[in-house]
Design a protein around this motif. Structure first.
Motif, PDB file in Angstrom:
ATOM      1  N   SER A   1      14.775   3.069   6.868  1.00 47.47           N
ATOM      2  CA  SER A   1      15.800   3.611   5.962  1.00 47.47           C
ATOM      3  C   SER A   1      15.307   3.623   4.518  1.00 47.47           C
ATOM      4  O   SER A   1      15.764   4.415   3.698  1.00 47.47           O
ATOM      5  CB  SER A   1      17.114   2.817   6.076  1.00 47.47           C
ATOM      6  OG  SER A   1      17.042   1.604   5.350  1.00 47.47           O
ATOM      7  N   LEU A   2      14.346   2.733   4.194  1.00 45.11           N
ATOM      8  CA  LEU A   2      13.777   2.740   2.842  1.00 45.11           C
ATOM      9  C   LEU A   2      12.711   3.823   2.690  1.00 45.11           C
ATOM     10  O   LEU A   2      12.285   4.118   1.571  1.00 45.11           O
ATOM     11  CB  LEU A   2      13.150   1.379   2.514  1.00 45.11           C
ATOM     12  CG  LEU A   2      14.071   0.153   2.536  1.00 45.11           C
ATOM     13  CD1 LEU A   2      13.288  -1.088   2.119  1.00 45.11           C
ATOM     14  CD2 LEU A   2      15.271   0.347   1.630  1.00 45.11           C
ATOM     15  N   GLY A   3      12.225   4.347   3.813  1.00 43.99           N
ATOM     16  CA  GLY A   3      11.239   5.426   3.738  1.00 43.99           C
ATOM     17  C   GLY A   3       9.935   5.150   4.458  1.00 43.99           C
ATOM     18  O   GLY A   3       9.010   5.967   4.399  1.00 43.99           O
ATOM     19  N   ALA A   4       9.830   4.004   5.144  1.00 39.68           N
ATOM     20  CA  ALA A   4       8.592   3.725   5.883  1.00 39.68           C
ATOM     21  C   ALA A   4       8.474   4.683   7.066  1.00 39.68           C
ATOM     22  O   ALA A   4       9.435   4.875   7.806  1.00 39.68           O
ATOM     23  CB  ALA A   4       8.588   2.280   6.386  1.00 39.68           C
ATOM     24  N   GLY A   5       7.289   5.260   7.245  1.00 39.10           N
ATOM     25  CA  GLY A   5       7.068   6.164   8.373  1.00 39.10           C
ATOM     26  C   GLY A   5       6.666   5.386   9.609  1.00 39.10           C
ATOM     27  O   GLY A   5       6.984   5.780  10.732  1.00 39.10           O
ATOM     28  N   ASN A   6       5.909   4.310   9.408  1.00 38.86           N
ATOM     29  CA  ASN A   6       5.431   3.494  10.528  1.00 38.86           C
ATOM     30  C   ASN A   6       5.603   2.022  10.205  1.00 38.86           C
ATOM     31  O   ASN A   6       5.603   1.627   9.046  1.00 38.86           O
ATOM     32  CB  ASN A   6       3.936   3.744  10.770  1.00 38.86           C
ATOM     33  CG  ASN A   6       3.682   5.151  11.223  1.00 38.86           C
ATOM     34  OD1 ASN A   6       4.152   5.559  12.283  1.00 38.86           O
ATOM     35  ND2 ASN A   6       2.983   5.905  10.401  1.00 38.86           N
ATOM     36  N   ILE A   7       5.726   1.226  11.290  1.00 40.48           N
ATOM     37  CA  ILE A   7       5.857  -0.220  11.139  1.00 40.48           C
ATOM     38  C   ILE A   7       4.672  -0.866  11.848  1.00 40.48           C
ATOM     39  O   ILE A   7       4.329  -0.469  12.972  1.00 40.48           O
ATOM     40  CB  ILE A   7       7.160  -0.739  11.810  1.00 40.48           C
ATOM     41  CG1 ILE A   7       8.372   0.098  11.412  1.00 40.48           C
ATOM     42  CG2 ILE A   7       7.363  -2.230  11.520  1.00 40.48           C
ATOM     43  CD1 ILE A   7       8.798   0.015   9.985  1.00 40.48           C
ATOM     44  N   LEU A   8       4.045  -1.845  11.203  1.00 43.97           N
ATOM     45  CA  LEU A   8       2.920  -2.562  11.804  1.00 43.97           C
ATOM     46  C   LEU A   8       3.274  -4.044  11.856  1.00 43.97           C
ATOM     47  O   LEU A   8       3.753  -4.609  10.863  1.00 43.97           O
ATOM     48  CB  LEU A   8       1.671  -2.352  10.943  1.00 43.97           C
ATOM     49  CG  LEU A   8       0.335  -2.863  11.471  1.00 43.97           C
ATOM     50  CD1 LEU A   8      -0.075  -2.141  12.747  1.00 43.97           C
ATOM     51  CD2 LEU A   8      -0.748  -2.683  10.399  1.00 43.97           C
ATOM     52  N   ASP A   9       3.030  -4.656  13.024  1.00 42.52           N
ATOM     53  CA  ASP A   9       3.332  -6.088  13.189  1.00 42.52           C
ATOM     54  C   ASP A   9       2.354  -6.911  12.341  1.00 42.52           C
ATOM     55  O   ASP A   9       1.140  -6.732  12.436  1.00 42.52           O
ATOM     56  CB  ASP A   9       3.190  -6.450  14.669  1.00 42.52           C
ATOM     57  CG  ASP A   9       3.710  -7.842  14.962  1.00 42.52           C
ATOM     58  OD1 ASP A   9       3.708  -8.694  14.036  1.00 42.52           O
ATOM     59  OD2 ASP A   9       4.103  -8.084  16.116  1.00 42.52           O
ATOM     60  N   ARG A  10       2.927  -7.818  11.570  1.00 37.24           N
ATOM     61  CA  ARG A  10       2.109  -8.676  10.704  1.00 37.24           C
ATOM     62  C   ARG A  10       1.009  -9.398  11.480  1.00 37.24           C
ATOM     63  O   ARG A  10      -0.081  -9.644  10.963  1.00 37.24           O
ATOM     64  CB  ARG A  10       3.039  -9.695  10.043  1.00 37.24           C
ATOM     65  CG  ARG A  10       2.399 -10.540   8.997  1.00 37.24           C
ATOM     66  CD  ARG A  10       3.112 -11.880   8.863  1.00 37.24           C
ATOM     67  NE  ARG A  10       4.422 -11.795   8.264  1.00 37.24           N
ATOM     68  CZ  ARG A  10       5.251 -12.841   8.226  1.00 37.24           C
ATOM     69  NH1 ARG A  10       4.909 -14.003   8.762  1.00 37.24           N
ATOM     70  NH2 ARG A  10       6.434 -12.742   7.654  1.00 37.24           N
TER      71      ARG A  10
ATOM     72  N   LEU B   1      19.363   3.103  -2.177  1.00 37.40           N
ATOM     73  CA  LEU B   1      18.437   2.264  -1.407  1.00 37.40           C
ATOM     74  C   LEU B   1      18.389   0.865  -1.983  1.00 37.40           C
ATOM     75  O   LEU B   1      18.340  -0.124  -1.251  1.00 37.40           O
ATOM     76  CB  LEU B   1      17.030   2.876  -1.396  1.00 37.40           C
ATOM     77  CG  LEU B   1      16.855   4.185  -0.636  1.00 37.40           C
ATOM     78  CD1 LEU B   1      15.384   4.554  -0.570  1.00 37.40           C
ATOM     79  CD2 LEU B   1      17.425   4.075   0.770  1.00 37.40           C
ATOM     80  N   LEU B   2      18.416   0.777  -3.325  1.00 39.08           N
ATOM     81  CA  LEU B   2      18.402  -0.545  -3.969  1.00 39.08           C
ATOM     82  C   LEU B   2      19.591  -1.375  -3.482  1.00 39.08           C
ATOM     83  O   LEU B   2      19.447  -2.558  -3.172  1.00 39.08           O
ATOM     84  CB  LEU B   2      18.430  -0.378  -5.493  1.00 39.08           C
ATOM     85  CG  LEU B   2      18.386  -1.671  -6.313  1.00 39.08           C
ATOM     86  CD1 LEU B   2      17.058  -2.403  -6.120  1.00 39.08           C
ATOM     87  CD2 LEU B   2      18.613  -1.392  -7.806  1.00 39.08           C
TER      88      LEU B   2
END
Ligand code: NDP
Length: 311
Positions: free
Chosen positions: A175-184, A277-278
């Motif tokens: 929702s903030l605009g990330a296209g992809n998520i990567l596990d830490r 978004l803030l």
């Protein structure tokens, strides 16, 4: 640390006195309040590395009573009494006018974390990274710096991959605009000095092994803005990314950054940060809960930014 009352006459020296409206909890405040790191250089100390409020009296040429102001850093909350109080007395040289785009609450929702995120974005840009360069990696993405960095980059048209240890927050990050998520976890273990060229730019709040792995995965001439140590103070890397891929590692410090850069960062925040978004990033806690909030922040239980109303 404890909550207590003191006389205004006990405030430290300074040419501007400010009625504080909002403060916030940054990672450094949490380290100071819990005593987990030697942030506080002398006691007694009022923590709080930033605040927003209104000038109540001033002998500084740039400020007069009634002016809305913001302060970030300069050792406030570390060696000079800070923002988790109803009043502060500081040098006017440390203050900047509250940008018209923001209320004091919004300015503290941004806080030092958000201003630092903007400094990181500016560091990438100054070193030639553009939305056409390729994907940008943001570590600690659900935290304060990370959340705002994701939102700022996405607004500017960058493709953002958000690194998080909290997979349950994937929808928030998208929702903030990330296209992809990567596990830490994919960046937390010792790896090779160089891996597949993947990232054109990176904003890293983690340091330690995470930063080493980020550097190893940069594209040729990629740029890393490093501002934090959430994973550690060490940097177990090799020179390979720098001498074989021409990677640039930019250190970002918000505390002593020159005034012109601060003004530029806050101006850019006014232009680039989506207020809706803030709002999604804000947890507001009562002043009395700041000490408990500090522990929760270090335990990774806080998403986005903690705002503390003071007035
Ligand atoms: P937050 O606590 O809000 O965010 C930190 C995030 O880092 C966490 O939310 C978590 O995100 C991630 N994280 C936590 N532990 C680890 C770990 N072991 N390995 C990798 N990632 C981890 O803090 P802030 O955003 O306020 O600050 C982030 C860092 O930036 C801090 O180290 C702070 O001191 C530094 N900082 C530096 C400034 C400067 O001037 N250089 C100014 C402001 C901040 P997730 O759960 O999504 O993985």
């Amino acid at each position: 640390m404890s909550l207590t009352s003191i006389e205004e006459s006990e405030l430290p020296e300074g040419d501007v006195t400010v009625d504080i409206a909002f403060s916030t909890l940054n990672y450094k405040d949490a380290l100071a309040i819990t005593g987990k790191s030697p942030i506080v250089k002398q006691y007694p100390m009022i923590p709080g590395i930033d605040f927003a409020g209104t000038v109540s009296s001033s002998t500084h040429a740039d400020f007069k009573a009634g002016d809305p102001v913001v302060l970030n850093g300069w050792g406030v909350g570390e060696k000079h009494w800070g923002g988790l109080a109803e009043k502060a007395r500081v040098s006017g040289d440390w203050l900047i006018p509250l940008p018209k785009a923001f209320s004091p609450r919004q300015a503290m929702a941004i806080g030092t974390a958000g201003y630092t995120a903007m400094l990181c974005v500016m560091a990438l840009e100054k070193n030639g990274v553009t939305p056409d360069s390729g994907d940008i990696l943001v570590t600690g993405a659900t935290g304060g710096v990370g959340s705002i960095a994701v939102a700022l980059l996405a607004k500017r048209g960058y493709s953002v991959t958000a690194v998080t240890g909290r997979s349950e927050e994937a929808d928030y990050l998208k929702s903030l605009g990330a296209g992809n998520i990567l596990d830490r976890a994919e960046l937390s273990e010792p790896g090779k000095p160089l891996v597949r060229e993947t990232w054109a730019g990176a904003i890293d709040v983690a340091g330690g092994q995470v930063l080493a792995n980020v550097c190893a995965g940069m594209k040729y001439r990629g740029v890393v803005a490093a501002c934090g140590l959430a994973a550690g103070m060490d940097f177990p890397s090799t020179v390979a990314p720098f001498i074989l891929r021409g990677v640039t590692l930019c250190g970002v410090d918000s505390v002593m950054a020159p005034k012109a850069e601060r003004l530029e960062a806050w101006k850019r925040l006014s232009e680039d940060l989506d207020i809706d978004l803030l709002e999604r990033m804000i947890t507001e806690i009562p002043f009395e809960d700041a000490i408990e909030g500090a522990s929760q922040l270090l335990d990774g239980k806080v998403r986005g930014r903690i705002v503390v109303p003071v007035a």
